[in-house]
Each structure stands twice: as structure tokens, then as C-alpha cells.
Design a protein around this motif. Structure first.
Motif, PDB file in Angstrom:
ATOM      1  N   LEU A 169      57.116  -7.116  25.197  1.00 44.80           N
ATOM      2  CA  LEU A 169      55.670  -7.115  24.754  1.00 44.80           C
ATOM      3  C   LEU A 169      55.432  -6.382  23.583  1.00 44.80           C
ATOM      4  CD1 LEU A 169      52.794  -7.874  25.303  1.00 44.80           C
ATOM      5  CD2 LEU A 169      52.734  -5.940  27.082  1.00 44.80           C
ATOM      6  N   TRP A 170      54.710  -6.913  22.577  1.00 50.19           N
ATOM      7  CA  TRP A 170      53.962  -6.136  21.621  1.00 50.19           C
ATOM      8  C   TRP A 170      52.328  -6.295  21.677  1.00 50.19           C
ATOM      9  CZ3 TRP A 170      58.416  -9.147  20.713  1.00 50.19           C
ATOM     10  CH2 TRP A 170      59.561  -8.499  20.065  1.00 50.19           C
ATOM     11  N   ARG A 171      51.768  -5.055  21.744  1.00 48.18           N
ATOM     12  CA  ARG A 171      50.402  -5.159  21.620  1.00 48.18           C
ATOM     13  C   ARG A 171      49.929  -4.567  20.366  1.00 48.18           C
ATOM     14  NH1 ARG A 171      47.882  -5.624  27.050  1.00 48.18           N
ATOM     15  NH2 ARG A 171      49.338  -5.488  28.787  1.00 48.18           N
TER      16      ARG A 171
ATOM     17  N   ARG B 241      46.774 -12.724  15.195  1.00 47.94           N
ATOM     18  CA  ARG B 241      47.152 -12.521  16.491  1.00 47.94           C
ATOM     19  C   ARG B 241      47.220 -11.287  17.077  1.00 47.94           C
ATOM     20  NH1 ARG B 241      46.593 -17.322  15.544  1.00 47.94           N
ATOM     21  NH2 ARG B 241      48.528 -18.850  15.218  1.00 47.94           N
ATOM     22  N   GLU B 242      47.003 -11.062  18.238  1.00 42.43           N
ATOM     23  CA  GLU B 242      46.621  -9.671  18.625  1.00 42.43           C
ATOM     24  C   GLU B 242      47.848  -9.313  19.793  1.00 42.43           C
ATOM     25  OE1 GLU B 242      43.106  -9.746  20.974  1.00 42.43           O
ATOM     26  OE2 GLU B 242      41.973 -10.526  19.031  1.00 42.43           O
ATOM     27  N   TRP B 243      48.776 -10.052  19.879  1.00 47.81           N
ATOM     28  CA  TRP B 243      49.950  -9.680  20.650  1.00 47.81           C
ATOM     29  C   TRP B 243      51.008 -10.652  20.548  1.00 47.81           C
ATOM     30  CZ3 TRP B 243      50.878 -13.735  23.949  1.00 47.81           C
ATOM     31  CH2 TRP B 243      49.666 -14.421  24.332  1.00 47.81           C
TER      32      TRP B 243
ATOM     33  N   ILE C 158      54.892 -11.960  22.733  1.00 45.13           N
ATOM     34  CA  ILE C 158      55.641 -11.764  23.809  1.00 45.13           C
ATOM     35  C   ILE C 158      57.014 -12.546  23.522  1.00 45.13           C
ATOM     36  CG2 ILE C 158      54.033 -11.222  25.702  1.00 45.13           C
ATOM     37  CD1 ILE C 158      54.247 -13.957  26.852  1.00 45.13           C
TER      38      ILE C 158
ATOM     39  N   ALA D 245      51.186 -14.229  29.769  1.00 50.51           N
ATOM     40  CA  ALA D 245      50.256 -13.632  28.817  1.00 50.51           C
ATOM     41  C   ALA D 245      49.073 -13.175  30.055  1.00 50.51           C
ATOM     42  CB  ALA D 245      49.723 -14.298  27.746  1.00 50.51           C
TER      43      ALA D 245
ATOM     44  N   LEU E 264      49.949 -10.544  32.266  1.00 52.05           N
ATOM     45  CA  LEU E 264      50.010  -9.311  31.681  1.00 52.05           C
ATOM     46  C   LEU E 264      48.742  -8.701  30.990  1.00 52.05           C
ATOM     47  CD1 LEU E 264      53.313  -9.905  29.444  1.00 52.05           C
ATOM     48  CD2 LEU E 264      53.327  -8.289  31.548  1.00 52.05           C
TER      49      LEU E 264
ATOM     50  N   LEU F 128      46.824 -10.189  28.728  1.00 49.91           N
ATOM     51  CA  LEU F 128      46.464 -10.212  27.679  1.00 49.91           C
ATOM     52  C   LEU F 128      45.568 -11.501  27.392  1.00 49.91           C
ATOM     53  CD1 LEU F 128      50.386 -10.672  26.600  1.00 49.91           C
ATOM     54  CD2 LEU F 128      48.905  -8.470  26.234  1.00 49.91           C
ATOM     55  N   THR F 129      44.565 -11.165  26.154  1.00 50.98           N
ATOM     56  CA  THR F 129      43.597 -11.979  26.014  1.00 50.98           C
ATOM     57  C   THR F 129      43.724 -12.039  24.636  1.00 50.98           C
ATOM     58  OG1 THR F 129      42.174 -10.048  25.880  1.00 50.98           O
ATOM     59  CG2 THR F 129      42.272 -11.251  28.045  1.00 50.98           C
TER      60      THR F 129
ATOM     61  N   GLY G 210      47.428 -15.030  20.614  1.00 51.88           N
ATOM     62  CA  GLY G 210      48.830 -14.524  20.733  1.00 51.88           C
ATOM     63  C   GLY G 210      49.825 -15.323  20.480  1.00 51.88           C
TER      64      GLY G 210
END
Length: 224
Positions: free
Chosen positions: A21-23, A43-45, A47, A68, A71, A73-74, A77
Motif C-alpha cells: 500500500l502506497w499512500r 492519484r492519491e494511493w 495498492i 481499497a 483499507l 482509501l478514498t 487511486g
């Protein structure tokens, strides 16, 4: 600019299944061939999730969206799937460019194989995630995808494979959303050249390990 990924897990089928996971600290501009979040845009994240080699869901985009959401995530992504254990991710750096590759070569193919008929989905998959520290133009982003793919094919040739990849490979290139714009992403450009070397090194290194062990995530989960 480009946050390091964290290795986490989700519970699925009685197993703790790994995912990377990259944030991103701030939205990045991306070009991606991913089934979820493909195309060009902020893009914000991101996976990259392991799945069993028997994976056959007809809606991988919906599956990734579920992961997502689980996790928390919003926003926009990118979601990737692979049959290898993402804990085996290989990282390579070159002159400011950072590359992450998960390399599964259980089902290598030649893109222009004249004998190929139909499509059998086998999620071995080479997933490549690339961070470039300067804003690229849209054309340069697309050019960078071509350059990364050429470097991947060169690595596979160096491994002795008569293959250009697998049928499910994905590439993601990310860069800052603002700042001075680089116009080119080809293999002799300011960022394309170091990117190509880093991709080549990461895919070759990951390929050596994958071909030596021939282990998918499913094999590891089963203790093989």
C-alpha cells in the motif's frame, strides 16, 4: 514526493493475504495500465495485491475497489493484482528515479506470437511502479510506459526467456502534479534513461528469484 509502500494484509479464504500500500502525501500525476485507476490523471494511493494463481474473478476492478474500501482509501487511486507474494517486491533506484517491481514469470508470452489463440487468464504478472521526481507532460508519461516496457523485455531476454512479458502485466508511472514540465520520456531522455536502467535491474533481479523458486503466493501460503 514518493512515499514508501507499507506491507499489510487482508483476511481472505482463511489466509492473511499480503498487499503493498502506497499512500501519497499529496496527489501525484499518474499514467497506468491498471485495471483499477488506469489512464492518466491525479492519484492519491496505490495498492498491489497478491492473489491465488487460481484467481478467476471476472470483476478484478470491483475486487480492488473492495480492498481499497477495506483499507479506508478514498479518492482516485490505482489497484494492481499479481500471483506472486508482494513481500518479494524488488526496489531499484537510479539518478532520482525509484522503481518497484513484483515479478511473476509463471506464464511468459511473446506479444506477437502467431500461434496465440484466445486468452487464458493466469495471474503470474509483472507489475512495475515507477516514481519520477519531475512533472512529465502527458505525452512523456505515455512515452515512459513504452520505455519501461522495452526495459522489461530487455530484462526478460537477459534471463534467457523467449518472451516479452505475461498477458496480465501492468505499468504505473507517477510524478509530481506541478512544477516545470519534462517533455520527453524516451530511453535517451533525462528521466527515461535512468528509469529504463532501474526497471531493467528490478525486473531482472526479481526474475532471477522467481525463476529459481517458481513460487507463487499460493505456494507460500500452502507451505510449499
Amino acid at each position: 514526493m514518493f512515499a514508501e509502500p507499507s506491507l499489510t494484509h487482508r483476511r481472505e479464504g482463511g489466509h492473511d493475504v499480503p498487499l503493498l500500500l502506497w499512500r501519497f502525501p499529496e496527489p501525484l500525476l499518474a499514467v497506468s495500465s491498471a485495471v483499477l485507476g488506469g489512464g492518466v490523471g491525479p492519484r492519491e494511493w496505490l495498492i498491489n495485491a497478491s492473489v491465488a494463481m487460481s484467481y478467476a474473478r471476472p470483476d478484478p476492478d470491483a475486487h480492488l475497489a473492495e480492498l481499497a474500501a477495506g483499507l479506508g482509501l478514498t479518492g482516485p487511486g490505482i489497484g494492481l493484482l499479481t500471483g506472486v507474494d508482494v513481500a518479494d517486491v524488488v526496489t531499484a533506484d537510479e539518478d532520482g528515479v525509484r522503481v518497484y517491481a513484483t515479478v511473476g514469470l509463471g506464464a511468459p508470452i511473446l506479444a506477437a506470437d502467431p500461434q496465440a489463440i484466445g486468452f487464458e487468464h493466469r495471474p503470474g504478472t509483472v507489475n512495475i511502479v515507477i516514481g519520477i521526481p519531475q512533472r512529465l507532460s502527458d505525452g512523456a508519461l505515455i512515452n515512459a510506459v513504452a520505455t519501461a516496457t522495452e526495459a522489461k523485455a530487455q530484462a526478460l531476454a537477459d534471463l534467457g526467456l523467449s518472451a516479452t512479458g505475461t498477458a496480465t502485466d501492468a505499468v504505473c508511472v507517477l510524478c509530481p502534479a506541478g512544477g516545470p514540465v519534462a517533455a520527453y520520456g524516451g530511453p535517451r531522455s533525462r528521466w527515461g534513461a535512468p528509469m529504463a536502467r532501474a526497471v531493467h535491474r528490478a525486473v531482472r533481479t526479481g526474475g532471477v528469484t522467481n525463476l529459481a523458486t517458481k513460487r507463487s503466493w499460493s505456494d507460500r501460503a500452502a507451505g510449499r
